[in-house]
Scaffold this motif. Structure first.
Motif, short mmCIF file in Angstrom:
data_model
loop_
_atom_site.label_atom_id
_atom_site.label_comp_id
_atom_site.label_asym_id
_atom_site.label_seq_id
_atom_site.Cartn_x
_atom_site.Cartn_y
_atom_site.Cartn_z
N ASP A 163 67.82 -91.22 206.11
CA ASP A 163 67.19 -91.71 204.88
C ASP A 163 66.21 -90.65 204.37
OD1 ASP A 163 68.63 -93.96 205.15
OD2 ASP A 163 67.00 -95.25 205.84
N ARG A 164 66.60 -89.96 203.30
CA ARG A 164 65.81 -88.84 202.78
C ARG A 164 65.40 -89.09 201.34
NH1 ARG A 164 64.56 -85.03 206.90
NH2 ARG A 164 66.17 -85.30 208.49
N ILE A 165 64.24 -88.55 200.97
CA ILE A 165 63.75 -88.58 199.60
C ILE A 165 63.52 -87.13 199.17
CG2 ILE A 165 61.92 -89.34 198.04
CD1 ILE A 165 63.58 -91.62 199.06
N ASN A 169 56.97 -82.35 196.54
CA ASN A 169 55.90 -82.40 197.53
C ASN A 169 55.85 -83.78 198.16
OD1 ASN A 169 54.21 -84.10 195.71
ND2 ASN A 169 54.07 -82.20 194.52
N ARG A 170 55.02 -83.91 199.20
CA ARG A 170 54.94 -85.15 199.96
C ARG A 170 54.39 -86.30 199.13
NH1 ARG A 170 57.48 -87.43 204.00
NH2 ARG A 170 57.49 -89.16 202.54
N GLU A 171 53.42 -86.01 198.25
CA GLU A 171 52.81 -87.06 197.45
C GLU A 171 53.84 -87.71 196.52
OE1 GLU A 171 51.56 -84.11 197.95
OE2 GLU A 171 49.81 -84.61 199.20
N GLN A 172 54.63 -86.89 195.85
CA GLN A 172 55.64 -87.45 194.96
C GLN A 172 56.74 -88.16 195.73
OE1 GLN A 172 57.14 -85.06 191.79
NE2 GLN A 172 55.20 -83.99 191.43
N ALA A 173 57.04 -87.66 196.93
CA ALA A 173 58.04 -88.34 197.76
C ALA A 173 57.56 -89.74 198.13
CB ALA A 173 58.32 -87.51 199.01
N ASP A 174 56.27 -89.86 198.46
CA ASP A 174 55.73 -91.18 198.80
C ASP A 174 55.76 -92.12 197.60
OD1 ASP A 174 55.29 -90.20 201.30
OD2 ASP A 174 53.15 -89.81 201.00
N GLU A 175 55.50 -91.56 196.40
CA GLU A 175 55.53 -92.39 195.20
C GLU A 175 56.94 -92.86 194.86
OE1 GLU A 175 53.78 -90.12 192.11
OE2 GLU A 175 51.75 -90.16 192.96
N ASN A 176 57.94 -92.08 195.25
CA ASN A 176 59.33 -92.41 194.92
C ASN A 176 60.06 -93.13 196.05
OD1 ASN A 176 59.05 -91.15 192.42
ND2 ASN A 176 59.66 -89.16 193.23
N GLY A 177 59.30 -93.82 196.88
CA GLY A 177 59.92 -94.60 197.95
C GLY A 177 60.02 -93.88 199.26
N GLY A 178 59.15 -92.92 199.50
CA GLY A 178 59.20 -92.15 200.73
C GLY A 178 58.52 -92.80 201.91
N ILE A 179 58.03 -94.02 201.75
CA ILE A 179 57.37 -94.73 202.85
C ILE A 179 58.12 -96.03 203.11
CG2 ILE A 179 55.25 -95.85 203.64
CD1 ILE A 179 53.67 -93.96 201.90
#
Length: 239
Positions: A163-165, A169-179
């Motif tokens: 499961d990859r996003i 950067n990490r911040e935008q990945a978290d905003e786009n469902g990275g958590i």
């Protein structure tokens, strides 16, 4: 490495205004056009042409390195990953991968989990396998009902490896469902199902609590008996 005399000839022809292609043609292919371009660029940059060693990067995949990789991977009890091995030997991970793949002909495999059996248990399993091959007929196999249950919770399924996003950067990945958030005690249901050669049984959903022997007898066994008789007849085997 080309001789000094040939290098001087090339520089003299270049000073006379000849292009790299013309110089290569005059030398009848003794030096490639790419090499001539490199020499001309070096002369323009440094004011002279000094090739004490061949141009280009030097390779680090030596016989000594191969022996070091063999020592770390095959002979040491404490294993290292390719990344740690590359760091300890001060070479790139790509070089280590080439040594492992090309020179040693090895592939990387993960450890598998298997039952820890004694010699007696292995012999019993082997004997049972021989007996089953001789005595279990195809018609009997078709009447075996395989049973299993699985718990499904509201947290869903999460595959850490796949499961990859994709994000810059990490911040935008978290905003786009990275958590993927999980609760400590997620609510869920237990689902039971039976499968045989002729089809599947109805699923049984256990909403509250877990399955114990009494709930199995009261809630699952009636469905099993009814559906399996419809699928295979009166003679069947539970697995």
């Amino acid at each position: 490495m080309k001789s000094d005399g040939l290098q001087k000839v090339i520089l003299r022809l270049h000073e006379q205004g000849l292009s790299s292609r013309q110089i290569s043609n005059q030398l009848v292919g003794q030096v490639s056009k790419t090499t001539i371009n490199d020499w001309v660029k070096m002369c323009r940059k440094f004011g002279e042409l000094s090739l004490k060693s061949p141009p280009g990067p030097t390779t680090t995949k030596t016989k000594r390195l191969v022996q070091q990789v063999i020592q770390h991977l095959l002979r040491n009890k404490k294993k290292k990953s390719a990344r740690k091995l590359a760091k300890s030997l001060n070479v790139s991970r790509t070089t280590i991968r080439r040594v492992i793949r090309d020179d040693l002909g090895l592939k990387s495999y993960v450890k598998r989990v298997a039952p820890k059996l004694t010699d007696t248990q292995k012999q019993k399993r082997f004997s049972f396998g021989i007996w089953a091959r001789k005595n279990v007929r195809k018609s009997l196999v078709r009447k075996i009902l395989f049973l299993d249950e699985k718990r499904f919770d509201i947290d869903g399924v999460y595959n850490r490896q796949n499961d990859r996003i994709y994000a810059p950067n990490r911040e935008q990945a978290d905003e786009n469902g990275g958590i993927h958030r999980k609760t400590k005690f997620p609510q869920g249901v237990m689902v039971w199902l039976g499968v045989c050669y002729d089809g599947v049984t109805r699923p049984v959903i256990i909403e509250n609590g877990t399955i114990n022997h009494q709930r199995y007898i009261d809630e699952i066994l009636p469905v099993t008996l009814k559906d399996d008789r419809e699928l295979t007849g009166n003679e069947f085997t539970f697995q």
